[in-house]
Design a protein around this motif. Structure first.
Motif, PDB file in Angstrom:
ATOM      1  N   GLU A 211       0.853  -1.189   0.000  1.00  0.00           N
ATOM      2  CA  GLU A 211       0.000   0.000   0.000  1.00  0.00           C
ATOM      3  C   GLU A 211       0.880   1.226   0.000  1.00  0.00           C
ATOM      4  N   THR A 212       0.279   2.354  -0.291  1.00  0.00           N
ATOM      5  CA  THR A 212       0.991   3.621  -0.254  1.00  0.00           C
ATOM      6  C   THR A 212       0.431   4.452   0.892  1.00  0.00           C
ATOM      7  N   GLU A 213       1.323   4.894   1.758  1.00  0.00           N
ATOM      8  CA  GLU A 213       0.924   5.762   2.869  1.00  0.00           C
ATOM      9  C   GLU A 213       1.273   7.195   2.491  1.00  0.00           C
ATOM     10  N   THR A 214       0.299   8.080   2.642  1.00  0.00           N
ATOM     11  CA  THR A 214       0.478   9.475   2.267  1.00  0.00           C
ATOM     12  C   THR A 214       0.256  10.358   3.486  1.00  0.00           C
TER      13      THR A 214
ATOM     14  N   SER B 128       4.707  10.687   0.210  1.00  0.00           N
ATOM     15  CA  SER B 128       4.152   9.343   0.034  1.00  0.00           C
ATOM     16  C   SER B 128       5.270   8.327   0.102  1.00  0.00           C
ATOM     17  N   GLU B 129       4.963   7.170   0.681  1.00  0.00           N
ATOM     18  CA  GLU B 129       5.923   6.084   0.676  1.00  0.00           C
ATOM     19  C   GLU B 129       5.205   4.772   0.422  1.00  0.00           C
ATOM     20  N   ARG B 130       5.859   3.908  -0.289  1.00  0.00           N
ATOM     21  CA  ARG B 130       5.319   2.592  -0.622  1.00  0.00           C
ATOM     22  C   ARG B 130       5.692   1.635   0.500  1.00  0.00           C
TER      23      ARG B 130
END
Length: 167
Positions: free
Chosen positions: A116-119, A156-158
């Motif tokens: 998931e990507t956390e933003t 954002s980070e994956r």
């Protein structure tokens, strides 16, 4: 659970961390959702089959060899699954047959979970910067302060997730 079994499981967990840390672009790793059977009193594993559920043959071998190398330093006889199943990761029936045929007392299975990507929004802020200038008419230096606005931004980070199960 015996002390040696706990040590083996900790080794597996640390091996997982080491493998994930080697993935380019990763900045941090942490173990989550860990569980162990509190009533387990059996002997430690002696012969383990390691399976990395990867479709890419090279990545599968890298993961399995890394687990095998790490567990081998703790006296566990490890067989990477690609030695028995060179073409593809085995299915459940193939694993059961391999366990019976080769006498494995443990199986380690690693597979990817959906990422998931956390933003996050990083708010802006204001600083003051001193500016010193020379006034030739007054023949003096004067210092005044200017406001510098630093705008907010989105970061954002994956997040990559891997599950490692020990059976």
């Amino acid at each position: 659970m015996t002390k040696h079994s706990r040590t083996t499981l900790c080794t597996i967990a640390l091996g997982t961390i080491a493998l994930i840390a080697l993935v380019p672009g990763c900045t941090s790793t942490r173990l989550t959702n860990m569980w162990s059977d509190p009533v387990f009193a059996g002997p430690p594993f002696g012969k383990v089959l390691v399976i990395a559920m990867r479709n890419n043959a090279a990545r599968r071998r890298i993961w399995e060899d890394a687990f095998a190398l790490d567990l081998g330093t703790h006296g566990v006889a490890v067989t990477p699954s690609y030695r028995i199943f060179p073409d593809n990761p085995p299915d459940t029936t193939q694993i059961a047959d391999a366990v019976l045929k080769n006498g494995f007392d443990g199986i380690l299975v690693s597979h990817r979970l959906p990422g998931e990507t956390e933003t996050d929004y990083i708010p802006g802020y204001v600083t003051k910067t001193a500016q010193t200038v020379y006034d030739s008419t007054a023949q003096r230096f004067f210092t005044h302060y200017e406001r510098v606005e630093h705008p907010g931004y989105v970061d954002s980070e994956r997040v990559a997730r891997t599950s490692t199960d020990v059976w």
